[in-house]
Design a protein around this motif. Structure first.
Motif, PDB file in Angstrom:
ATOM      1  N   ALA A   1       0.822  -1.206   0.000  1.00 46.10           N
ATOM      2  CA  ALA A   1       0.000   0.000   0.000  1.00 46.10           C
ATOM      3  C   ALA A   1       0.861   1.262   0.000  1.00 46.10           C
ATOM      4  CB  ALA A   1      -0.933  -0.008   1.200  1.00 46.10           C
TER       5      ALA A   1
ATOM      6  N   SER B   1      -7.487   3.959  -2.460  1.00 50.37           N
ATOM      7  CA  SER B   1      -6.786   2.726  -2.790  1.00 50.37           C
ATOM      8  C   SER B   1      -7.712   1.533  -2.625  1.00 50.37           C
ATOM      9  CB  SER B   1      -5.543   2.548  -1.906  1.00 50.37           C
ATOM     10  OG  SER B   1      -5.909   2.483  -0.538  1.00 50.37           O
ATOM     11  N   ASN B   2      -7.427   0.503  -3.395  1.00 46.36           N
ATOM     12  CA  ASN B   2      -8.198  -0.721  -3.354  1.00 46.36           C
ATOM     13  C   ASN B   2      -7.232  -1.896  -3.468  1.00 46.36           C
ATOM     14  OD1 ASN B   2     -10.272  -2.632  -3.441  1.00 46.36           O
ATOM     15  ND2 ASN B   2     -10.435  -2.484  -5.679  1.00 46.36           N
ATOM     16  N   ILE B   3      -7.203  -2.737  -2.452  1.00 44.74           N
ATOM     17  CA  ILE B   3      -6.330  -3.907  -2.452  1.00 44.74           C
ATOM     18  C   ILE B   3      -7.185  -5.150  -2.674  1.00 44.74           C
ATOM     19  CG2 ILE B   3      -4.721  -5.315  -1.107  1.00 44.74           C
ATOM     20  CD1 ILE B   3      -3.829  -2.856   0.349  1.00 44.74           C
TER      21      ILE B   3
ATOM     22  N   HIS C   1      -1.428 -10.185  -4.508  1.00 44.92           N
ATOM     23  CA  HIS C   1      -2.289  -9.101  -4.039  1.00 44.92           C
ATOM     24  C   HIS C   1      -1.882  -7.835  -4.775  1.00 44.92           C
ATOM     25  CE1 HIS C   1      -4.058 -11.468  -0.782  1.00 44.92           C
ATOM     26  NE2 HIS C   1      -4.913 -10.462  -0.636  1.00 44.92           N
TER      27      HIS C   1
ATOM     28  N   CYS D   1      -2.636  -3.587  -5.480  1.00 46.09           N
ATOM     29  CA  CYS D   1      -3.130  -2.340  -4.902  1.00 46.09           C
ATOM     30  C   CYS D   1      -3.270  -1.309  -6.021  1.00 46.09           C
ATOM     31  CB  CYS D   1      -2.174  -1.823  -3.826  1.00 46.09           C
ATOM     32  SG  CYS D   1      -2.739  -0.296  -3.016  1.00 46.09           S
TER      33      CYS D   1
END
Length: 302
Positions: free
Chosen positions: A222, A252-254, A266, A268
């Motif tokens: 992040a 933000s979107n993880i 994963h 971000c």
């Protein structure tokens, strides 16, 4: 629905412009206080304006992080970037994420350019209170929409040759800027994508048996993505004209991306929005207070 070749104003926008030209009514997305604020510095709302586009991301799928196994003992795999996080959009190299990042950034560029085209059609000098919305459809399509209130100066009659300013700030904040010698210039949007392989350490930290502690891999992911987005947005500044920026949001979107059996990443995705500012060279005198309007009768007190 009439066919449109993608050039100029869309048919719906053309009808809004024609309707505004044929009527003395003016529409606005501003609140009463925001409208009062923008009028206090010599601008009046003309019309709400918008631009939108739907783009397909089918050909810009998320690739692998480059790790060919689960990564036991090595938290970051082949072709890893800074701190083991591969970047897309903010760094000089994109890895395999360039197509996806380019689609997202192109979507915002097209949407805002179409909003500006409609603003020029109504002879506006600026667009305030711009709102950006994004909606995903099934099949990978994404809609990008920019909407704001076009304003026209009541002081500067000849605005020929000047660019239309755009900002996320509402009428009150724009008036504060102008009264202190600053001028909004343009709204900027930047999107970056970072990826981190789910290695053994990350999987262990995130398991149901792990204690309540920091997930260091995700924190690194992040922080790297947000830092890259800010740096990328800063590179768009024009040093000779723009001296700073007012950040509106840093979203933000993880999410997890399954690449295959025993292999997951994963990612971000970060979007940063801000308005660049420049010195206007004029500092206004202190604003005069507005007239007091009594809401109750002074005689009856009702």
């Amino acid at each position: 629905m009439a066919d449109w070749d993608g050039k100029g104003l869309p048919p719906a926008a053309q009808r809004r412009v024609e309707s505004a030209a044929a009527s003395s009514l003016r529409s606005s997305l501003l609140s009463i206080t925001a409208n009062t604020g923008i009028e206090s510095v010599g601008y009046r709302p003309v019309s709400e304006v918008m631009g939108s586009v739907v783009l397909s991301t089918y050909g810009a799928v998320m690739p692998s992080c480059g790790v060919y196994n689960q990564g036991y003992g090595t938290p970051f795999g082949m072709n890893a970037g800074m701190s083991g996080v591969r970047m897309g959009g903010g760094q000089q190299f994109y890895g395999g994420y360039e197509p996806y990042v380019d689609v997202i950034n192109r979507g915002w560029t097209v949407a805002m350019n179409r909003m500006l085209t409609e603003s020029k059609a109504v002879n506006a000098h600026g667009v305030v209170g711009v709102q950006l919305t994004q909606r995903r459809f099934e099949g990978g399509a994404i809609e990008f929409m920019a909407m704001g209130t076009a304003v026209r100066s009541t002081v500067v009659k000849d605005h020929h040759g000047r660019d239309i300013f755009t900002t996320h700030l509402d009428g009150q904040d724009v008036s504060k800027l102008l009264h202190h010698g600053w001028m909004p210039v343009r709204l900027l949007v930047e999107v970056t994508v970072a990826v981190r392989h789910d290695d053994y350490n990350t999987l262990t930290q995130g398991s149901m048996f792990a204690p309540n502690a920091e997930l260091t891999g995700f924190s690194d992911l992040a922080n790297s993505a947000r830092s890259s987005a800010r740096q990328s947005l800063r590179r768009h500044l024009k040093p000779k004209d723009e001296v700073g920026m007012i950040i509106d949001s840093l979203d933000s979107n993880i999410f997890r991306n399954e690449m295959g059996q025993g292999h997951s990443d994963h990612l971000c995705e970060v979007r940063v929005v801000g308005t660049t500012i420049a010195q206007s060279g004029q500092v206004e005198t202190r604003m005069q207070p507005l007239s007091i309007i009594y809401l109750k009768s002074r005689k009856t007190g009702a």
